[in-house]
Enzyme design. Structure first.
Site, PDB file in Angstrom:
ATOM      1  N   ARG A  75       0.862  -1.175   0.000  1.00 12.44           N
ATOM      2  CA  ARG A  75       0.000   0.000   0.000  1.00 12.44           C
ATOM      3  C   ARG A  75       0.902   1.229   0.000  1.00 12.44           C
ATOM      4  O   ARG A  75       2.108   1.140   0.104  1.00 12.44           O
ATOM      5  CB  ARG A  75      -0.973   0.011   1.195  1.00 12.44           C
ATOM      6  N   GLY A  76       0.237   2.367  -0.233  1.00  9.68           N
ATOM      7  CA  GLY A  76       0.994   3.610  -0.386  1.00  9.68           C
ATOM      8  C   GLY A  76       0.949   4.006  -1.845  1.00  9.68           C
ATOM      9  O   GLY A  76       1.213   3.158  -2.722  1.00  9.68           O
ATOM     10  N   ALA A  77       0.634   5.254  -2.137  1.00  9.86           N
ATOM     11  CA  ALA A  77       0.378   5.646  -3.521  1.00  9.86           C
ATOM     12  C   ALA A  77       1.498   5.255  -4.487  1.00  9.86           C
ATOM     13  O   ALA A  77       1.260   4.515  -5.450  1.00  9.86           O
ATOM     14  CB  ALA A  77       0.080   7.150  -3.558  1.00  9.86           C
ATOM     15  N   ARG A 117      -7.624  -0.050  -6.725  1.00 14.49           N
ATOM     16  CA  ARG A 117      -7.844   1.022  -5.754  1.00 14.49           C
ATOM     17  C   ARG A 117      -7.983   2.345  -6.524  1.00 14.49           C
ATOM     18  O   ARG A 117      -7.160   2.649  -7.397  1.00 14.49           O
ATOM     19  CB  ARG A 117      -6.696   1.132  -4.742  1.00 14.49           C
ATOM     20  N   GLN A 224      -1.659   2.539  10.192  1.00 10.88           N
ATOM     21  CA  GLN A 224      -0.387   2.639   9.472  1.00 10.88           C
ATOM     22  C   GLN A 224       0.646   3.465  10.265  1.00 10.88           C
ATOM     23  O   GLN A 224       1.847   3.225  10.166  1.00 10.88           O
ATOM     24  CB  GLN A 224      -0.584   3.300   8.094  1.00 10.88           C
ATOM     25  N   ASP A 265      -2.182  11.048  -1.863  1.00 10.78           N
ATOM     26  CA  ASP A 265      -2.592  10.024  -2.824  1.00 10.78           C
ATOM     27  C   ASP A 265      -3.012  10.629  -4.145  1.00 10.78           C
ATOM     28  O   ASP A 265      -2.997   9.956  -5.175  1.00 10.78           O
ATOM     29  CB  ASP A 265      -3.722   9.175  -2.232  1.00 10.78           C
ATOM     30  N   ASN A 275      -5.564  12.445   0.952  1.00 14.08           N
ATOM     31  CA  ASN A 275      -4.637  11.639   1.734  1.00 14.08           C
ATOM     32  C   ASN A 275      -5.453  10.811   2.721  1.00 14.08           C
ATOM     33  O   ASN A 275      -6.685  10.912   2.794  1.00 14.08           O
ATOM     34  CB  ASN A 275      -3.607  12.525   2.447  1.00 14.08           C
ATOM     35  N   LYS A 276      -4.757   9.975   3.499  1.00 11.36           N
ATOM     36  CA  LYS A 276      -5.426   9.068   4.418  1.00 11.36           C
ATOM     37  C   LYS A 276      -6.470   9.775   5.278  1.00 11.36           C
ATOM     38  O   LYS A 276      -6.241  10.885   5.746  1.00 11.36           O
ATOM     39  CB  LYS A 276      -4.372   8.416   5.317  1.00 11.36           C
TER      40      LYS A 276
HETATM   41  C1  LIG Z   1       3.536   8.103  -0.006  1.00 14.50           C
HETATM   42  S1  LIG Z   1       2.129   7.146   0.343  1.00 14.50           S
HETATM   43  C2  LIG Z   1       0.840   8.234   0.261  1.00 14.50           C
HETATM   44  C3  LIG Z   1      -0.379   7.799   1.034  1.00 14.50           C
HETATM   45  O1  LIG Z   1      -0.823   6.425   0.817  1.00 14.50           O
HETATM   46  C4  LIG Z   1      -1.390   5.937   2.057  1.00 14.50           C
HETATM   47  O2  LIG Z   1      -2.659   5.320   1.888  1.00 14.50           O
HETATM   48  P1  LIG Z   1      -2.802   3.694   2.004  1.00 14.50           P
HETATM   49  O3  LIG Z   1      -2.029   3.271   3.219  1.00 14.50           O
HETATM   50  O4  LIG Z   1      -4.306   3.467   2.123  1.00 14.50           O
HETATM   51  O5  LIG Z   1      -2.253   3.162   0.712  1.00 14.50           O
HETATM   52  C5  LIG Z   1      -1.551   7.174   2.890  1.00 14.50           C
HETATM   53  O6  LIG Z   1      -2.677   7.959   2.467  1.00 14.50           O
HETATM   54  C6  LIG Z   1      -0.250   7.867   2.528  1.00 14.50           C
HETATM   55  O7  LIG Z   1      -0.150   9.163   3.023  1.00 14.50           O
END
Ligand SMILES: CSC[C@H]1O[C@H](OP(=O)(O)O)[C@H](O)[C@@H]1O
Length: 380
Positions: A75-77, A117, A224, A265, A275-276
């Site tokens: 996960r993570g953009a 996603r 996270q 994101d 963002n999250k």
């Molecule tokens: C550099 S990652 C950006 C962003 O992605 C994360 O979401 P997820 O854990 O659901 O993939 C989170 O919003 C991070 O800040």
């Protein structure tokens, strides 16, 4: 689920690449996803199990990569864009035959990955870039197609790490020596090709000799911040303490937070940032308390075709992520049966609440449509 390509994989050419040793992250060697030598397997760290279990999984099929993205093993953009690019390389390894057959199968793989996603535009950006390579090499021999796609996917990965380092250096200039910096969710090496965006700013500040203390907000529902940011920074020897999301307001009111840095994101054309979930609340509190709120994101997160935050699709995830808490491989129900839960995975922070956006192409501060547009690459 019908497999893409089917059959046995095309014989592997030894590409001679050493086992994928991810970008060393100032002492901690880990990476969200790597394409292994020979371009037939992707290795990923299952982030759902951290910090209790560090388990790497090896995938050989694009369907497995799509599932890993959907279930947030990765996960993570930027990281999901890189993983999706690697998934296309795996798909190509099972496709013999004509140019048309290749194009058709690769389009099927693209669609499978693209619908995993919706919010992080990096996923679509990486797939669009790989699609251009697919079109360019479709008429070549099968093994050459795999090699070309592997090279493109690895380039996406290494460019992301370079982007993280570049934006980290820009952001670090605005981190005060001795500051306590709050971050939300995980925007670190685990969420990128390596080094991190928000955590890249923190790493760069530390590497510039600044003494900083990081507070990681736990970030319900998937934690996270408590699980991944705390794990990642602790492994890197950076002082990190975790607070609950509900503590942020009082910590700010008591003067315990000097600045905030988060990832993104998707950045809309007017500078609004998705963002999250919970980021918008932190930004409102920062504004109220006069605390600088910064965002770090590679240009692959900027979506100039998206007019504003209102146009960003917000992923709605399953209720079970809220009604249960996962610990390693087990989970505990924390809500009564029969009570529904909401689970929007992201929210939108208006550009007016953001002091600066750090990208590898420069800094937009104040963050506006105009300052963002100035960073855009010139059209070919
Ligand atoms: C550099 S990652 C950006 C962003 O992605 C994360 O979401 P997820 O854990 O659901 O993939 C989170 O919003 C991070 O800040």
């Amino acid at each position: 689920m019908s497999s893409i390509g089917g059959g046995t994989p095309i014989p592997t050419l030894k590409t001679g690449r050493a086992h994928p040793h991810p970008e060393p992250l100032s002492g901690s060697l880990f990476s969200a996803a790597e394409l292994m030598p020979g371009d037939r397997h992707v290795v990923m760290l299952d982030q759902r199990l951290l910090p209790r279990i560090e388990r790497y999984e090896i995938f050989s099929r694009v369907e497995q990569v799509a599932d890993a993205i959907s279930t947030m093993k990765v996960r993570g953009a930027p990281a999901i864009g890189i993983a999706a690019a690697y998934g296309l390389v795996l798909a190509a390894g099972f496709i013999e035959g004509s140019r048309e057959r290749f194009l058709e199968s690769m389009q099927t793989a693209d669609k499978l990955l693209r619908r995993t996603r919706p919010t992080a535009v990096n996923l679509a950006w990486a797939l669009d870039r790989m699609a251009r390579t697919v079109a360019r090499i479709a008429g070549e021999a099968p093994i050459q197609r795999v090699l070309a796609l592997g090279a493109e996917a690895r380039a996406i990965h290494s460019e992301d790490v370079a982007a993280c380092r570049a934006m980290g250096a820009l952001g670090a200039a605005n981190v005060r020596d001795g500051a306590t910096v709050l971050t939300h969710c995980n925007a670190g090496a685990l969420a990128t090709g390596g080094y991190g965006t928000a955590l890249g700013v923190i790493r760069a500040a530390r590497d510039a000799g600044k003494k900083i203390r990081v507070l990681s907000a736990e970030t319900r529902p998937l934690l996270q911040g408590a699980r991944l940011t705390a794990w990642e920074l602790h492994k890197d020897g950076i002082q990190v303490e975790t607070i609950t999301d509900s503590m942020v307001a009082s910590f700010m009111a008591r003067g315990l937070i000097d600045q905030v840095i988060v990832g993104a994101d998707r950045v809309a054309r007017n500078g609004d940032v998705a963002n999250k979930i919970g980021t918008y609340g932190v930004a409102c509190l920062a504004q109220l308390h006069g605390i600088p709120f910064d965002v770090a994101a590679p240009w692959s997160t900027v979506d100039l075709a998206c007019p504003s935050g209102a146009d960003i699709p917000i992923e709605q995830r399953g209720e079970r992520e809220v009604s249960h808490v996962s610990i390693g491989e087990s989970e505990v129900q924390i809500m009564p049966d029969g009570v529904r839960a909401h689970n929007p995975s992201f929210d939108v922070t208006p550009f007016r609440l953001i002091r600066a956006l750090y990208t590898e192409r420069g800094t937009a501060s104040p963050l506006t449509a105009e300052t963002l547009a100035r960073l855009a690459p010139s059209l070919p």
